[in-house]
Write a protein that holds these residues in place. Sequence first.
Motif, PDB file in Angstrom:
ATOM      1  N   VAL A  26      -1.506 -50.478   8.394  1.00 44.93           N
ATOM      2  CA  VAL A  26      -0.636 -50.268   7.230  1.00 44.93           C
ATOM      3  C   VAL A  26      -1.467 -49.911   6.006  1.00 44.93           C
ATOM      4  CG1 VAL A  26       1.089 -51.306   5.716  1.00 44.93           C
ATOM      5  CG2 VAL A  26       1.100 -51.832   8.162  1.00 44.93           C
ATOM      6  N   TRP A  76      -2.933 -46.407   6.289  1.00 46.38           N
ATOM      7  CA  TRP A  76      -1.879 -45.413   6.072  1.00 46.38           C
ATOM      8  C   TRP A  76      -1.609 -45.226   4.583  1.00 46.38           C
ATOM      9  CZ3 TRP A  76       1.217 -42.525   9.519  1.00 46.38           C
ATOM     10  CH2 TRP A  76       2.375 -41.966   8.979  1.00 46.38           C
ATOM     11  N   VAL A  77      -1.449 -46.315   3.868  1.00 43.22           N
ATOM     12  CA  VAL A  77      -1.153 -46.252   2.430  1.00 43.22           C
ATOM     13  C   VAL A  77      -2.343 -45.695   1.663  1.00 43.22           C
ATOM     14  CG1 VAL A  77      -0.632 -47.635   0.381  1.00 43.22           C
ATOM     15  CG2 VAL A  77       0.548 -48.110   2.536  1.00 43.22           C
ATOM     16  N   SER A  88       4.243 -43.748  -0.106  1.00 50.46           N
ATOM     17  CA  SER A  88       4.673 -44.746   0.875  1.00 50.46           C
ATOM     18  C   SER A  88       5.430 -45.886   0.220  1.00 50.46           C
ATOM     19  CB  SER A  88       3.455 -45.304   1.624  1.00 50.46           C
ATOM     20  OG  SER A  88       2.882 -44.309   2.437  1.00 50.46           O
ATOM     21  N   PRO A 140      10.091 -45.748   1.303  1.00 47.95           N
ATOM     22  CA  PRO A 140       9.780 -46.780   2.302  1.00 47.95           C
ATOM     23  C   PRO A 140       9.884 -46.307   3.752  1.00 47.95           C
ATOM     24  CG  PRO A 140      11.147 -47.684   0.553  1.00 47.95           C
ATOM     25  CD  PRO A 140      11.112 -46.201   0.339  1.00 47.95           C
ATOM     26  N   ASP A 157       8.684 -43.845   4.958  1.00 41.50           N
ATOM     27  CA  ASP A 157       7.398 -43.283   5.341  1.00 41.50           C
ATOM     28  C   ASP A 157       6.533 -44.322   6.045  1.00 41.50           C
ATOM     29  OD1 ASP A 157       5.518 -40.963   5.143  1.00 41.50           O
ATOM     30  OD2 ASP A 157       4.312 -42.427   4.029  1.00 41.50           O
ATOM     31  N   LEU A 158       6.868 -45.600   5.909  1.00 37.19           N
ATOM     32  CA  LEU A 158       6.066 -46.676   6.483  1.00 37.19           C
ATOM     33  C   LEU A 158       6.487 -47.051   7.909  1.00 37.19           C
ATOM     34  CD1 LEU A 158       5.770 -49.062   3.390  1.00 37.19           C
ATOM     35  CD2 LEU A 158       3.917 -47.767   4.466  1.00 37.19           C
ATOM     36  N   PRO A 170       3.389 -46.772  10.634  1.00 34.37           N
ATOM     37  CA  PRO A 170       2.373 -47.829  10.614  1.00 34.37           C
ATOM     38  C   PRO A 170       2.949 -49.223  10.839  1.00 34.37           C
ATOM     39  CG  PRO A 170       2.808 -47.067   8.393  1.00 34.37           C
ATOM     40  CD  PRO A 170       3.496 -46.105   9.322  1.00 34.37           C
ATOM     41  N   LEU A 171       4.204 -49.440  10.453  1.00 40.34           N
ATOM     42  CA  LEU A 171       4.790 -50.765  10.659  1.00 40.34           C
ATOM     43  C   LEU A 171       5.054 -51.045  12.131  1.00 40.34           C
ATOM     44  CD1 LEU A 171       7.253 -51.105   7.627  1.00 40.34           C
ATOM     45  CD2 LEU A 171       5.119 -52.362   8.028  1.00 40.34           C
TER      46      LEU A 171
END
Length: 322
Positions: A176, A179-180, A187, A191, A193-194, A197-198
């Motif tokens: 995470v 990614w950010v 991101s 949200p 967009d996450l 990775p989540l």
Amino acid sequence: MNQPDASPVDPSTAPTATGRRGGISDWLGLIRFSHTIFALPFAALATVMALSTPLPTGDWPSLRLRDIIGILLCMVTARSAAMAFNRWADRKLDADNPRTAGRHLPAGIISPAQVAWFTALCVLGFVASTLLFWPNWVPLAGSVPVILFLCGYSLAKRFTSAAHLWLGIALSLSPVCAWVAIRGPVSVTHPTDLVSPLVLALAVAAWVTGFDIVYACQDADFDRRTGLHSIPARFGMTGAFRIAAAFHIVMLVALFALPFVAASTPLGWTFLAGMAVVVVLVVRQHTLVNPDDLRRINEAFFQTNAMISLLILVVGVVDCLT
């Protein structure tokens, strides 16, 4: 943090106050630097995924060398801080536990004061490393909460049996955060967009939680005797293995779901084929040890998990770059 040691140590023969000054190898052993292989591949995969996925705005994220350096520095300093703090916080417990009595602090190879200073320097290094992502302000803003959560794991077993899950979530922050770091504030403002990775973080959290529960079986009796909280101490060995297996099922479901729930991410058949091999490795891990036989636990812990993390990285990168 539950980490494999070479062999159980008899307190009567464990080294104490050796007077030997800790060298580089001792410090690397203190923080189990070689076990960076568990988290770093997922940060690397998330980085490649982030660069291979268009932003919600339709643009593509840019690749900057300093971002890659920042991710590496953040990974090393954050993990080193968390591991060093764990050893410092657990030094008295480690001294009382026959399995861990030979570790660096109980053995007197490295002093508590040295480890405390090392931890502080790593924390400062982690926060400073997030400045490499500027003008992306999100890593800097999240640096203190992240490092507090990572170090907080060391105290969790004193009050909750969910300490294993705490460790799993701690390691799952790596994809995470990577990614950010690459994609920036978008991101936060978008949200959705996450999602990628989540889902990957969910797989990492379940994976780490499962194998940490199994590894903690070695200390079940010690935990009960000293009032520490763990899944094996609370539910017994058989119950612990069942709970660990359940977490590993969650891990596998999340990995197989990743290419479908994160459709904008270029993961496909190569990744799915790799996950079929991961299934075999996870099953093998659970056949190497059982509630009545933990003799091959280091093989199950380190070798198999190293293969799993590297395999996921390789097949994921191949799909993203082809």
